[in-house]
Design a protein around this motif. Structure first.
Motif, PDB file in Angstrom:
ATOM      1  N   SER A  79      11.635 -27.517 -26.525  1.00  0.00           N
ATOM      2  CA  SER A  79      11.514 -27.885 -27.942  1.00  0.00           C
ATOM      3  C   SER A  79      11.113 -29.345 -28.130  1.00  0.00           C
ATOM      4  CB  SER A  79      12.845 -27.626 -28.664  1.00  0.00           C
ATOM      5  OG  SER A  79      13.173 -26.253 -28.673  1.00  0.00           O
ATOM      6  N   GLY A 100       8.389 -30.905 -27.178  1.00  0.00           N
ATOM      7  CA  GLY A 100       6.973 -31.176 -27.410  1.00  0.00           C
ATOM      8  C   GLY A 100       6.462 -32.281 -26.514  1.00  0.00           C
ATOM      9  N   TRP A 141      17.714 -32.803 -35.069  1.00  0.00           N
ATOM     10  CA  TRP A 141      16.969 -31.982 -34.120  1.00  0.00           C
ATOM     11  C   TRP A 141      17.005 -30.490 -34.442  1.00  0.00           C
ATOM     12  CZ3 TRP A 141      13.886 -33.910 -30.392  1.00  0.00           C
ATOM     13  CH2 TRP A 141      14.070 -35.255 -30.029  1.00  0.00           C
ATOM     14  N   ARG A 142      17.827 -30.056 -35.359  1.00  0.00           N
ATOM     15  CA  ARG A 142      18.083 -28.618 -35.507  1.00  0.00           C
ATOM     16  C   ARG A 142      16.843 -27.822 -35.882  1.00  0.00           C
ATOM     17  NH1 ARG A 142      23.954 -29.484 -38.495  1.00  0.00           N
ATOM     18  NH2 ARG A 142      24.890 -30.519 -36.668  1.00  0.00           N
ATOM     19  N   GLU A 143      16.082 -28.303 -36.835  1.00  0.00           N
ATOM     20  CA  GLU A 143      14.900 -27.549 -37.250  1.00  0.00           C
ATOM     21  C   GLU A 143      13.772 -27.640 -36.233  1.00  0.00           C
ATOM     22  OE1 GLU A 143      14.773 -25.313 -39.651  1.00  0.00           O
ATOM     23  OE2 GLU A 143      16.915 -25.789 -39.698  1.00  0.00           O
ATOM     24  N   ARG A 144      13.898 -28.551 -35.282  1.00  0.00           N
ATOM     25  CA  ARG A 144      12.879 -28.672 -34.236  1.00  0.00           C
ATOM     26  C   ARG A 144      13.233 -27.866 -32.992  1.00  0.00           C
ATOM     27  NH1 ARG A 144      12.377 -35.104 -33.730  1.00  0.00           N
ATOM     28  NH2 ARG A 144      10.947 -34.498 -32.064  1.00  0.00           N
ATOM     29  N   THR A 145      14.459 -27.330 -32.958  1.00  0.00           N
ATOM     30  CA  THR A 145      14.924 -26.591 -31.782  1.00  0.00           C
ATOM     31  C   THR A 145      14.570 -25.127 -31.930  1.00  0.00           C
ATOM     32  OG1 THR A 145      16.756 -28.171 -31.518  1.00  0.00           O
ATOM     33  CG2 THR A 145      16.936 -26.062 -30.367  1.00  0.00           C
ATOM     34  N   GLU A 146      13.689 -24.655 -31.075  1.00  0.00           N
ATOM     35  CA  GLU A 146      13.136 -23.308 -31.176  1.00  0.00           C
ATOM     36  C   GLU A 146      13.668 -22.409 -30.060  1.00  0.00           C
ATOM     37  OE1 GLU A 146      11.184 -21.966 -33.380  1.00  0.00           O
ATOM     38  OE2 GLU A 146      10.441 -23.676 -34.549  1.00  0.00           O
TER      39      GLU A 146
END
Length: 393
Positions: free
Chosen positions: A99, A101, A238-243
């Motif tokens: 996640s 990038g 970081w939550r919305e970037r953690t996939e």
């Protein structure tokens, strides 16, 4: 210096497990051991699932998972909204690494105490992205202040995208000062991932106080949960970037549901995990921790004495609360991964004893654990027979 006295056994604790009594199970840190009551709770959930799979998976399962998650997060003093259930620590680490990038020129920094599969995960993602994996050497018995100094000096702001540190390391049982490390890295703008695979259940912990960007730990080792139960705790930014590694139907629900829902997984381990915590609390969490740490220390001294290791040469990198201890093996023994694995298997086959053997820093290390189902006689038996086995190499 003589071995510390073994602790008094916890009455009835051995009967809570279905372990083979013909084997000495001194490697609880590998895969844990699930109490019989927890096994039965999970089996009841499996029976429910198989009685009507459509109902089980499609009516209220996400709510039940969220309820279990909140229970486990409370035990760890973690934000339940920032906590996601995952299969194990290695899976959680992979989620974080992928996640980030990463791009060419970036680097991920870790220490030489890291778990092998985590190192492989870092290496693969860096290879894919054209980034670099860099490993910092931390002496086994370095004081906490020295550890922080080494890691702070090893970061390169603007290039280091992540620092990965173990709270309690697998090969060396080293307890690192993760809260201080996180604070030092934050000063340089470097996020931190704490691999806490061995922490839940073995050590009291407040994930909030560690304050890492990412914290991941197993509950199926020392917290008596069924295997396949771990938590990934992610800081707000970081939550919305953690996939997730695999996209499924809860993808649009955001974190943490999109990580947790992976279609037709067997979620019964997560749903039964609170029963493991109930077992730990019923025995007395602090009582269990004190017993296990004292028994591991006793075993370390007994085995070390049998191998001719002076008490002053027995490392105590985990501190007095650690339920895992390491013993240095004789020079030239188990100095490679393959040799360590072969020795572990020989000990299991010939001595009916399960231990961990690791090759670290050019030397072989025997790791033993203490758990409520162990007895002092098991370490004494290993000590009595191990020197002869090693002499046969």
């Amino acid at each position: 210096m003589s071995a510390p006295p073994p602790p008094e056994p916890i009455p009835g604790a051995r009967l809570l497990f279905s372990l083979d009594p013909a084997v000495s199970h001194l490697n609880h840190g590998a895969f844990g051991a699930v109490p019989i009551g927890v096994q039965r709770a999970q089996q009841r959930l499996r029976d429910e699932m198989e009685a009507n799979p459509v109902r089980f998976f499609s009516r209220g399962l996400t709510d039940r998972i969220a309820h279990a998650r909140r229970h486990l997060a409370a035990f760890l003093d973690a934000d339940p909204e920032g906590t996601a259930l995952v299969g194990n620590t290695t899976a959680g680490v992979a989620v974080v690494i992928q996640s980030l990038g990463l791009r060419p020129g970036d680097e991920v920094v870790s220490t030489d105490h890291g778990y092998g599969a985590v190192a492989l995960s870092i290496a693969r993602e860096c290879r894919r992205a054209g980034a670099t994996s860099r490993v910092l050497s931390v002496p086994l018995t370095a004081p906490d202040a020295e550890v922080v100094r080494i890691l702070r000096a090893g970061l390169r702001p603007g290039r280091t995208r992540l620092l990965v540190v173990d709270q309690v390391s697998s090969p060396t049982a080293r307890h690192l000062p993760v809260a201080a490390i996180t604070a030092a890295a934050r000063e340089q703008g470097v996020p931190v991932l704490v691999d806490a695979a061995h922490v839940p259940g073995m050590l009291p912990v407040s994930v909030r106080e560690v304050a890492a960007d990412f914290w991941v730990g197993n509950l199926h080792k020392w917290a008596y949960a069924p295997r396949g139960t771990a938590v990934l705790v992610v800081a707000g930014p970081w939550r919305e970037r953690t996939e997730p590694l695999v996209v499924s139907w809860e993808q649009e629900s955001g974190f943490p549901a999109r990580l947790e829902w992976q279609a037709t997984l067997d979620y019964t381990s997560w749903l039964a995990a609170p029963v493991g915590l109930f077992t730990l609390r019923s025995l007395g969490a602090q009582r269990v921790r004190a017993h296990n740490a004292a028994l591991a220390a006793y075993g370390q001294h007994v085995v070390g004495d049998a191998l001719g290791v002076a008490p002053t040469a027995l490392p105590d990198p985990g501190g007095p609360a650690a339920a895992m201890r390491v013993v240095p093996l004789p020079d030239g023994v188990a100095t490679t991964f393959d040799a360590a694995r072969a020795l572990r298997n020989r000990i299991a086959d010939r001595l009916a004893t399960e231990v961990s053997v690791a090759a670290w820093n050019g030397r072989g290390w025997l790791r033993i654990c203490g758990q409520v189902y162990n007895t002092p006689a098991e370490y004494e038996r290993l000590a009595a027979h191990l020197p002869a086995l090693l002499a046969q190499r």
